[in-house]
Write a protein that holds these residues in place. Structure first.
Motif, PDB file in Angstrom:
ATOM      1  N   ASN A 235       0.744  -1.280  -0.114  1.00  0.00           N
ATOM      2  CA  ASN A 235      -0.107   0.006  -0.134  1.00  0.00           C
ATOM      3  C   ASN A 235       0.721   1.257   0.088  1.00  0.00           C
ATOM      4  O   ASN A 235       0.479   2.570   0.505  1.00  0.00           O
ATOM      5  N   ASN A 236       2.110   1.123  -0.460  1.00  0.00           N
ATOM      6  CA  ASN A 236       3.017   2.396  -0.587  1.00  0.00           C
ATOM      7  C   ASN A 236       3.662   2.616  -1.859  1.00  0.00           C
ATOM      8  O   ASN A 236       3.388   1.962  -2.832  1.00  0.00           O
ATOM      9  N   ASP A 250       2.401   7.080   1.454  1.00  0.00           N
ATOM     10  CA  ASP A 250       1.346   6.105   1.375  1.00  0.00           C
ATOM     11  C   ASP A 250       0.396   6.310   0.435  1.00  0.00           C
ATOM     12  O   ASP A 250       0.655   7.399  -0.464  1.00  0.00           O
TER      13      ASP A 250
END
Length: 324
Positions: A235-236, A250
Motif C-alpha cells: 500500500n505504499n 502512503d
C-alpha cells in the motif's frame, strides 16, 4: 575576434564538463551477488509494462517470455493471457491475430471482447474485437513529444481508465461506453504524458514526469515531483526524483520516509524483500523498509542502453538480475 570567441566557447565547454558531479559513495559492500541470467538479445523498445528484445522475445511483469512476436512489432501489454503488440504504423496483434487500426497504437489493454487503445495522435478508442466494431472514439490535444514510458489503459471494476498523452485520465463507463469524467494530472510541461497508472485498494495512482496524483473516496491528492521512476508495493508508493531523493509515501501521498543521495541519477526502482534503486554510475542501492539502513552495491551495466525494472527483477544490457 573570431578566435577569441572560439577560445571562450571552449573554456565554457571544458569548465562545464569539469564541474559535472557524479554520485560517488564513500563505502560500498562490493558486487551484488544474486540470481543472474542472460537474455536472448538486447532491449530495443519498452514501456512501463515490459520490453521487446531484438530476438523477438519479450519481457513482461511475469518475467522473460519465450513467446516470439512478429518482426516489425513491439510489445505493448499482456492482458487476459494475450500478448498485445503494435507495428507503430497501422496494426496491432493479439497474440498472432492482426487487427487493423488505421493509426499508430502506443498503448492497449484487453478485457473480454473489449480492447482499449491509445493512439499516437492522443485519441482513445474502445473496440469490440468480436463484432469488429468501434464502441468509442475520442480525440484530445495532440502531444508531439512524449516520454517512452507510456502507461496502458486500466480496467477497474465497472470503469475504464485511459491515460492520455497530454496528462489526463479519461474515465469511461464500461456499461454504456461513454466518457463520464476527465481527471487532470498534469496540464503543464512538454513531457506530460501519463507514465504510471495503478490502482491500490480502489485508489487511483497516476504520474507524469512532473506530478503524481492519487484519487480515492472522493479525495484528490496532487504533489509536484521531478520524477525519475515511480513504483507501488503493497500500500505504499516509492518515488525517485531527479535531485537524488528516494521517497516513500502512503496512497494519499503523505511522506513516510525519504533519503537523498547527492548527485545520484536513478534509472529504475524495484522491490525484492525491500526497495532497490539502480544508479547510473553502476551502483545498486538497497534501502531497508523503515529507511533507517541502506547498502550500496556495485553493479556494472551500460548506462547508454535501455534498462527496465519489473517487480523484483532488473533487466539491463543482455542480462537480468533477480533481487533478494
Amino acid at each position: 575576434m573570431k578566435y577569441l570567441i572560439f577560445t571562450i566557447t571552449l573554456l565554457f565547454v571544458f569548465t562545464g564538463c569539469s564541474q559535472k558531479e557524479f554520485f560517488d559513495p564513500e563505502y560500498t559492500v562490493g558486487d551484488y551477488e544474486n540470481t543472474k541470467a542472460s537474455l536472448n538479445g538486447d532491449i530495443i523498445s519498452m514501456n512501463k509494462d515490459g520490453a521487446t528484445l531484438d530476438s523477438g522475445e519479450i519481457i513482461t511483469k511475469r518475467g522473460v517470455s519465450k513467446f516470439t512476436i512478429e518482426e516489425g512489432y513491439n510489445f505493448l501489454n499482456i492482458s487476459e493471457d494475450i500478448v498485445i503488440t503494435s507495428n507503430f504504423k497501422d496494426s496491432i496483434m493479439l497474440d498472432k491475430k492482426v487487427i487493423k487500426t488505421g493509426g499508430v497504437v502506443v498503448a492497449a489493454t484487453l478485457k473480454g471482447n473489449k480492447l482499449a487503445m491509445i493512439f499516437s495522435d492522443n485519441s482513445i478508442q474502445l473496440y469490440d474485437i468480436d463484432k469488429e466494431q468501434i464502441l468509442l472514439k475520442e480525440y484530445f490535444t495532440h502531444s508531439f513529444v512524449n516520454d517512452t514510458r507510456i502507461a496502458n489503459p486500466y480496467f477497474m471494476s465497472n470503469i475504464i481508465l485511459f491515460p492520455t498523452l497530454d496528462g489526463k485520465i479519461i474515465v469511461v463507463a464500461e456499461g454504456n461506453n461513454q466518457v463520464i469524467k476527465s481527471i487532470v494530472v498534469d496540464a503543464d510541461g512538454q513531457f506530460n504524458n501519463i507514465i504510471f497508472l495503478d490502482v491500490i485498494e480502489d485508489t487511483l495512482v497516476a504520474a507524469t514526469v512532473n506530478k503524481v496524483i492519487s484519487v480515492g473516496d472522493g479525495v484528490l491528492n496532487l504533489k509536484d515531483y521531478s520524477i525519475r521512476d515511480i513504483i507501488t508495493h503493497d500500500n505504499n508508493i516509492y518515488i525517485a526524483t531527479i535531485d537524488g531523493q528516494i521517497i516513500k509515501t502512503d496512497i494519499s501521498l503523505n511522506i513516510i520516509n525519504r533519503k537523498k543521495y547527492k548527485f545520484a541519477k536513478i534509472y529504475a526502482l524495484a522491490y525484492g524483500s525491500s526497495l532497490y534503486a539502480l544508479e547510473s554510475q553502476g551502483y545498486l542501492i538497497n534501502i531497508s523498509d523503515d529507511f533507517k539502513e541502506d547498502n550500496i552495491y556495485e553493479l556494472s551495466f551500460n548506462n547508454e542502453k535501455s534498462v527496465i525494472a519489473l517487480g523484483d527483477t532488473i533487466y539491463y544490457d543482455d542480462e537480468y538480475i533477480i533481487l533478494k
